[in-house]
Write an enzyme that holds these catalytic residues in place. Structure first.
Site, PDB file in Angstrom:
ATOM      1  N   SER A   1      -5.380 -12.834   4.487  1.00 29.02           N
ATOM      2  CA  SER A   1      -4.698 -12.004   3.489  1.00 29.02           C
ATOM      3  C   SER A   1      -4.529 -10.593   4.040  1.00 29.02           C
ATOM      4  CB  SER A   1      -5.501 -11.979   2.190  1.00 29.02           C
ATOM      5  OG  SER A   1      -6.778 -11.423   2.411  1.00 29.02           O
ATOM      6  N   TYR A   2      -3.899  -9.731   3.252  1.00 31.00           N
ATOM      7  CA  TYR A   2      -3.561  -8.379   3.720  1.00 31.00           C
ATOM      8  C   TYR A   2      -4.824  -7.655   4.195  1.00 31.00           C
ATOM      9  CZ  TYR A   2      -1.152  -3.906   3.885  1.00 31.00           C
ATOM     10  OH  TYR A   2      -0.596  -2.731   4.303  1.00 31.00           O
ATOM     11  N   PRO A   3      -4.829  -7.128   5.456  1.00 30.20           N
ATOM     12  CA  PRO A   3      -6.090  -6.604   6.023  1.00 30.20           C
ATOM     13  C   PRO A   3      -6.408  -5.156   5.688  1.00 30.20           C
ATOM     14  CG  PRO A   3      -4.378  -6.608   7.702  1.00 30.20           C
ATOM     15  CD  PRO A   3      -3.742  -7.154   6.457  1.00 30.20           C
TER      16      PRO A   3
ATOM     17  N   ASP B   1       0.859  -1.174   0.000  1.00 31.10           N
ATOM     18  CA  ASP B   1       0.000   0.000   0.000  1.00 31.10           C
ATOM     19  C   ASP B   1       0.898   1.228   0.000  1.00 31.10           C
ATOM     20  OD1 ASP B   1       1.047   0.023   2.525  1.00 31.10           O
ATOM     21  OD2 ASP B   1      -0.863  -0.102   3.590  1.00 31.10           O
TER      22      ASP B   1
END
Length: 798
Positions: A278-280, A64
């Site tokens: 998975s990526y939160p 991100d």
């Protein structure tokens, strides 16, 4: 392969002295500097050791904007020590979960770090720092100097934090201004044969005139039967949920699991780093075309809580997930491997359980039910009743809380049938005000208005709670405090844009343009700072109008607190204000002096500081904690160069004062690096010495009459010698002797009388801010390094 712990660097202003710097200078003149985010980790040095002599680096940071920013922080640290090779040496791996497929795929498609995304984060950091610091410093100093019962250590302002508070206060204002209105409804009950009575809904819903309502009741009462006008049956579906993103996860965790957004994100990050989900942090609610839904589902086929539903789906085939929005950041939050409650702990399991059930629901069938509606007429008035019958549970088998509740079946009837009227009456009711915002509702508002990001929303909500602007009530409802309400009303009165979400939303759009390469980082930064600088000057000029609101709600500082100690300037009593932040105020000199937080303050034997004649006070963290005296003036105005703001007498380097570190310091701390063990002269007859940096407390010489620190030092360990005068009846000395001098650590007579403990803090947190000092006593210029014996003693104590 190695890792970092979040940001390597953090942005800070080099103008940190609140008293010497005009807050307006923070918008332009004050330079910012990048400092190590956690100096104790020595992360920059560590990365350089790892990277020295390397040819290539592959960056696997979170995918991100924040992760992209950390990429460049890592590169700034390691590129100077890497080998110089001509071809590309920096690569970026893009992945969203810790699975074999994702990791191999990321390694096979390495790219480059995105400088624009990193710059957008830099811009947000600098904007929030400069704007927040300027407004926070000004209003904190202005209002804390005038009012004694604000009960907040910091009256902070933030470009995202303040609009967040604004939403809570806006709802509070609606509740306060709400005027209940009376209305009337017709309640009708009918029955057929021996069936239970049916309660009908009036087609006009309600009326606001009692006489009109009574007229309709009279019209209905002309008939004793209710005629069935129509019976309709429709098959309806309750749609399965879309794939899970961060905002939806935070809302459900708050409303259904009772977990704060900040706590939820901490747990989600831990589940992610351990490979369970998975990526939160994602805004996407649509699975990518290549997402292995079947593989993720197979992982859950052995869990007893949902194995039955999973096996049924695998045998009959997965339903196509609903189309969501693909923002292009990360796939939705999904479980990546099976887990049990024992592995994850209570809160971790509850969140994992919801994420997994939500994922299974997205590939399940819709819930189907039959809705039956019966329309009646009683006299000339129309009524109806409806009921639902489950056809197929679908996804609600795994999310039972969303299922169709079991209801009594409606009686079988056809058009033209008649029911007997049981009762018809006019019922008086009142409109009710809205309730306070829940965290889930606040998150929805913040997302709608573009306040914060999916990652920062929990932080802003946590901040307004920590600043005592709102309190979290039952049901995780956010109720603004008096301070929060007055602040927001004050902003509205001076400059509404400071609290409305519009200006921050516009800034977020500009930051998004930077990340897309469509706007210049420096131009956006300068333009936004210019706007807020003008707003700041107007706010400063308009502060009297905000102060008018404060005067109504809070007590003047001169009228607060109770007399405690004498001022060194006018020798009149200063008042001790216990509300946060605790402080002493001299109304004659109109001066306010800070005190340490998280403890109690009392007068210290009416003794005075030799430097400024202020009466000393004693800070204590409780009967089983630490205590030390301090001078209120020196605490805020350090008298010596090697002292920092916020130090007590146990860190003061005055060469001859009887209360200073030089007079009462005994030896270096046995646990921390920079601490000195200082005699607590108030602790008798249960004598103790305490570290002036950490929470180590050493108990010794119980029931002694007097303990004094001598000028001489121990030859073995360099600690100051101690002279002890024991009680005649309880002396531990041989032959009934009562007096003995020696080293606390080395003297064989004293060694058995020493016991190390850790201070128990009555309040959250430690004590005052600490400044580092070398080992040994302050009066020694360069104290000797400890001999091996000290290390052995440390091991013995622990």
């Amino acid at each position: 392969m190695t890792s970092v712990c979040g940001h390597v660097m953090s942005l800070d202003s080099s103008y940190n002295n609140w008293d010497k710097v005009d807050p307006a200078e923070l918008f332009s003149k004050a330079p910012t500097e990048k400092k190590e985010a956690n100096p104790k980790l020595n992360m920059v040095k560590f990365l350089q050791v790892e990277a020295r002599g390397c040819d290539y680096v592959v960056l696997w940071l979170d995918c991100d904007k924040e992760g992209e920013n950390i990429c460049f922080e890592v590169l700034d640290a390691i590129q100077p020590v890497m080998n110089r090779v001509r071809e590309q040496s920096v690569y970026r791996a893009k992945f969203s979960s810790i699975t074999d497929t994702d990791i191999w795929n990321a390694m096979d498609h390495l790219g480059e770090p995105n400088r624009n995304e990193a710059l957008s984060v830099d811009a947000r950091q600098e904007l929030d720092l400069r704007i927040g610091c300027a407004f926070t410093r000004f209003q904190t100093k202005y209002f804390q100097g005038k009012y004694g019962n604000l009960d907040s250590t910091l009256i902070s302002f933030g470009p995202c934090q303040t609009p967040t508070l604004g939403f809570c206060v806006e709802r509070h204002d609606k509740i306060q201004s709400f005027k209940p209105e009376t209305y009337w409804v017709i309640q009708a009950k009918v029955f057929k044969g021996k069936d239970s009575p049916l309660t009908l809904d009036w087609s006009r819903v309600r009326v606001f005139d009692r006489e009109v309502g009574q007229m309709f009741v009279n019209l209905a009462k002309t008939s004793r039967v209710a005629q069935v006008e129509s019976v309709s049956k429709k098959e309806k579906a309750k749609q399965r949920p879309q794939a899970l993103n961060t905002v939806e996860m935070l809302k459900v965790a708050s409303s259904s699991l009772g977990m704060s957004p900040q706590h939820t994100m901490q747990i989600a990050e831990r589940l992610y780093t351990q490979g369970y989900i998975s990526y939160p942090r994602t805004e996407t609610t649509h699975y990518p075309e290549n997402f292995d839904l079947k593989g993720a589902l197979k992982q859950q086929s052995s869990n007893p809580y949902w194995a039955e539903e999973v096996k049924a789906l695998l045998s009959t085939g997965l339903n196509r997930p609903r189309k969501g929005s693909d923002v292009g950041d990360h796939p939705p939050i999904t479980p990546m491997r099976a887990a049990s409650e024992g592995e994850l702990g209570s809160d971790g399991w509850r969140l994992y359980d919801y994420i997994t059930r939500h994922f299974i629901a997205t590939v399940s069938q819709d819930c189907k039910y039959l809705q039956t509606t019966i329309d009646f007429t009683i006299g000339s008035e129309a009524f109806s009743c409806s009921g639902k019958t489950l056809i197929s549970a679908g996804y609600t088998a795994v999310m039972p809380w969303q299922g169709i509740p079991l209801e009594e079946a409606l009686p079988a009837c056809e058009c033209g049938d008649t029911f007997t009227v049981d009762e018809i009456k006019l019922v008086e009711k009142q409109t009710s005000p809205p309730d306070y915002l829940t965290e889930a509702e606040l998150i929805t508002l913040m997302e709608k208005h573009g306040i914060g990001t999916d990652a920062s929303i929990p932080v802003h909500i946590n901040n307004v709670c920590q600043r005592n602007y709102v309190t979290v009530e039952n049901g995780r409802k956010l109720k603004p405090t008096n301070l929060g309400i007055v602040l927001v009303h004050g902003y509205y009165k001076t400059d509404a844009e400071l609290v409305l979400p519009t200006i921050r939303s516009a800034v977020e759009k500009q930051l998004s343009l930077i990340s897309l390469g469509k706007a210049n980082h420096q131009q956006v930064l300068q333009h936004t700072l210019d706007i807020f600088k003008r707003k700041f000057h107007y706010f400063v000029d308009s502060i009297p109008s905000m102060d008018e609101l404060m005067e109504v709600s809070f007590s003047p500082i001169a009228a607060s607190g109770k007399p405690l100690s004498r001022c060194g300037k006018c020798h009149r009593f200063m008042k001790y204000i216990q509300a946060k932040p605790s402080r002493l105020h001299c109304s004659h000199c109109d001066e306010t002096y800070s005190l340490p937080h998280n403890g109690a303050i009392k007068l210290y034997k009416e003794l005075r500081c030799p430097l400024d004649d202020f009466e000393l006070v004693l800070w204590t963290s409780g009967p089983r904690g630490k205590s030390y005296p301090l001078c209120p003036y020196c605490f805020s105005n350090p008298p010596f160069r090697d002292m920092k703001k916020g130090m007590g007498c146990n860190e003061c380097t005055h060469p001859s004062c009887q209360h200073s570190l030089n007079s009462l310091g005994i030896g270096q701390c046995v646990e921390c690096d920079g601490g000195v063990l200082v005699l607590d002269p108030t602790s008798g007859p249960k004598w103790r010495m305490a570290c002036n940096t950490c929470n180590v407390v050493v108990h010794f010489f119980e029931h002694a009459h007097r303990v004094q620190v001598a000028q001489e030092s121990c030859e073995a360990c360099d600690a100051s010698l101690v002279a002890v005068d024991f009680n005649k009846t309880r002396t531990p000395l041989p032959a009934g002797e009562t007096q003995h001098s020696g080293c606390v650590f080395c003297d064989p007579v004293f060694q058995d009388l020493v016991e190390l403990k850790h201070a128990t803090m009555r309040y959250r947190g430690g004590g005052a801010r600490r400044g580092g000092r070398g080992r040994g006593r302050g009066r020694r210029g360069n104290p000797k390094k400890p001999k091996d014996k000290m290390a052995a003693l440390a091991a013995y104590f622990v």
